[in-house]
Design an enzyme around this catalytic site. Sequence first.
Site, PDB file in Angstrom:
ATOM      1  N   LYS A 269       0.846  -1.202   0.000  1.00  0.00           N
ATOM      2  CA  LYS A 269       0.000   0.000   0.000  1.00  0.00           C
ATOM      3  C   LYS A 269       0.885   1.258   0.000  1.00  0.00           C
ATOM      4  CE  LYS A 269      -0.304  -0.101   5.030  1.00  0.00           C
ATOM      5  NZ  LYS A 269      -1.052  -0.616   6.186  1.00  0.00           N
TER       6      LYS A 269
ATOM      7  N   ARG B 189     -10.938  -0.076  14.597  1.00  0.00           N
ATOM      8  CA  ARG B 189     -10.940   0.713  13.367  1.00  0.00           C
ATOM      9  C   ARG B 189     -12.000   0.173  12.426  1.00  0.00           C
ATOM     10  NH1 ARG B 189      -5.308   1.286  10.066  1.00  0.00           N
ATOM     11  NH2 ARG B 189      -5.769  -0.872   9.527  1.00  0.00           N
TER      12      ARG B 189
ATOM     13  N   HIS C   1      -6.211  -7.213  12.721  1.00  0.00           N
ATOM     14  CA  HIS C   1      -5.035  -6.339  12.691  1.00  0.00           C
ATOM     15  C   HIS C   1      -4.665  -5.945  14.118  1.00  0.00           C
ATOM     16  CE1 HIS C   1      -2.104  -3.851  10.758  1.00  0.00           C
ATOM     17  NE2 HIS C   1      -2.671  -2.703  11.045  1.00  0.00           N
TER      18      HIS C   1
ATOM     19  N   ARG D 291       1.406 -10.971   6.971  1.00  0.00           N
ATOM     20  CA  ARG D 291       1.040  -9.776   6.203  1.00  0.00           C
ATOM     21  C   ARG D 291       1.996  -8.632   6.504  1.00  0.00           C
ATOM     22  NH1 ARG D 291      -4.171  -9.493   8.375  1.00  0.00           N
ATOM     23  NH2 ARG D 291      -3.585  -7.531   9.306  1.00  0.00           N
TER      24      ARG D 291
ATOM     25  N   TYR E 137      15.126  31.032   7.840  1.00  0.00           N
ATOM     26  CA  TYR E 137      13.987  31.688   8.505  1.00  0.00           C
ATOM     27  C   TYR E 137      14.147  31.704  10.017  1.00  0.00           C
ATOM     28  CZ  TYR E 137      11.365  31.236   4.115  1.00  0.00           C
ATOM     29  OH  TYR E 137      10.932  31.318   2.828  1.00  0.00           O
TER      30      TYR E 137
ATOM     31  N   CYS F 246      13.387  24.826   4.770  1.00  0.00           N
ATOM     32  CA  CYS F 246      12.471  25.653   3.981  1.00  0.00           C
ATOM     33  C   CYS F 246      11.591  24.742   3.126  1.00  0.00           C
ATOM     34  CB  CYS F 246      13.255  26.598   3.081  1.00  0.00           C
ATOM     35  SG  CYS F 246      14.529  27.532   3.938  1.00  0.00           S
ATOM     36  N   MET F 247      10.744  25.337   2.311  1.00  0.00           N
ATOM     37  CA  MET F 247       9.854  24.534   1.476  1.00  0.00           C
ATOM     38  C   MET F 247      10.651  23.711   0.457  1.00  0.00           C
ATOM     39  SD  MET F 247       6.662  25.747  -0.902  1.00  0.00           S
ATOM     40  CE  MET F 247       5.671  26.395   0.432  1.00  0.00           C
ATOM     41  N   ASP F 248      11.660  24.326  -0.155  1.00  0.00           N
ATOM     42  CA  ASP F 248      12.374  23.689  -1.260  1.00  0.00           C
ATOM     43  C   ASP F 248      13.827  23.393  -0.966  1.00  0.00           C
ATOM     44  OD1 ASP F 248      10.159  24.456  -3.276  1.00  0.00           O
ATOM     45  OD2 ASP F 248      10.749  26.344  -2.323  1.00  0.00           O
TER      46      ASP F 248
HETATM   47  C1  LIG Z   1      -0.227  -1.668   6.800  1.00  0.00           C
HETATM   48  C2  LIG Z   1      -0.827  -2.925   7.209  1.00  0.00           C
HETATM   49  C3  LIG Z   1      -0.047  -4.069   7.433  1.00  0.00           C
HETATM   50  C4  LIG Z   1       1.466  -4.051   7.434  1.00  0.00           C
HETATM   51  O1  LIG Z   1       1.943  -3.504   8.642  1.00  0.00           O
HETATM   52  P1  LIG Z   1       3.515  -3.392   8.942  1.00  0.00           P
HETATM   53  O2  LIG Z   1       3.568  -2.870  10.326  1.00  0.00           O
HETATM   54  O3  LIG Z   1       4.069  -2.434   7.946  1.00  0.00           O
HETATM   55  O4  LIG Z   1       4.084  -4.739   8.789  1.00  0.00           O
HETATM   56  C5  LIG Z   1      -0.700  -5.249   7.669  1.00  0.00           C
HETATM   57  N1  LIG Z   1      -2.057  -5.311   7.717  1.00  0.00           N
HETATM   58  C6  LIG Z   1      -2.838  -4.219   7.543  1.00  0.00           C
HETATM   59  C7  LIG Z   1      -4.316  -4.344   7.628  1.00  0.00           C
HETATM   60  C8  LIG Z   1      -2.248  -2.992   7.295  1.00  0.00           C
HETATM   61  O5  LIG Z   1      -3.030  -1.914   7.149  1.00  0.00           O
END
Ligand SMILES: *Cc1c(COP(=O)(O)O)cnc(C)c1O
Length: 368
Positions: free
Chosen positions: A35, A130, A158, A214, A256, A303-305
């Site tokens: 992701k 969540r 999770h 995962r 700044y 700074c920004m850039d």
């Molecule tokens: C992002 C995410 C993971 C991976 O988590 P890590 O801490 O990067 O290993 C696994 N499951 C779900 C649902 C996530 O959102």
Amino acid sequence: MNRGVTADIDLDALSHNFRKIKGLTSGSPVFAVVKADAYGHGAVEISKRLVAEGAERLAVAFTSEARLLRNAGITAPVIVLFDPDPADAVSLDIIPVVHNLKSGRLVSAEAARRGVQLNVHLKIDTGMGRLGIYPEDMDTITEIASLPNIRVEGFMSHFSEADLSDLSFAREQISRFRMLKQRLSESRLKPKYFHLANSAAVINLPEAHMDAVRPGIMLYGYSPFESNGTGLIPVMKASVKVHSVRRVKSGTPISYGRTFIAKRDSVIAVVGIGYADGYRRSFSNNADVLINGRRAPVAGRICMDLCMADVTDIVRDSDVAEGDEVVIIGRQGEEFISADELAAKAGTISYEVLTSIGSRAARNHISS
Ligand SMILES: *Cc1c(COP(=O)(O)O)cnc(C)c1O
């Protein structure tokens, strides 16, 4: 738009980390989390390498990310964690995560309209607070499972805090998830996968490995724990160029707010990265960059850039010139700056540093 920051992405390091995960989980199937553009590393190239390494599934947050993978010719199964857009799920042949009855009904109805059966995973809330169905809510679980055009291939949950040294709540989550598995084993439902292990659990909670793991951050070479003693190799090196160099007199204010005043006659490198590139303002007077294989402290506000680095000590031994490489994250010579180091300075985590800088950089995917 890239503004001059380059991120070299070491695909061989990625392979190394993937194999480490395999080793830690006795070969458990890996659902590789790619992701947020693979945590800023480039989802397409990262996914191709992970699939070649044997990742059983890829996991993204949103359907738009799955579309990107499909458009790049990646045909591996893709789990979409948060956005089960039913029409896209069918046309992109992805595996949506269903998190309540309503989303289950929508997916099933769309699949029926297209005359297909769609594999889905059910999200169970064991304590993250969540998304998901509570493990006690067997009515909802069985109602979703009996919808005509979906097949529940997996159950997932999770962790909220598997990265702490106190693992008692994580263990509580595992036990809730296992209880559900037990209850389901007495029903007709026979899902192929129960999965909940993120990177922290891959490392620290073998009892959470179950049917698949995962991991996300580990793939990219970072541990969710403070000490990175896991033999992972950071995949990203982020660098930029010296924009210009100036010699200033003692007492000269830099940037700044005049938060840095030269205490001696100094040499200041102006560096072409700023907070618009994800180089956070909280690194002002607070982080180092690498130039000529040496550490140079950031001088004054980001700074920004642009930002400035004090290279006075470096130029005693070697010249610093316009166009020289400045490493923001990664190795230069003997020195190394990790995303964890930067994260600690900004009060955040490596995840945020990598996604902020990586997603805005021009990426080079490198493999020997
Ligand atoms: C992002 C995410 C993971 C991976 O988590 P890590 O801490 O990067 O290993 C696994 N499951 C779900 C649902 C996530 O959102």
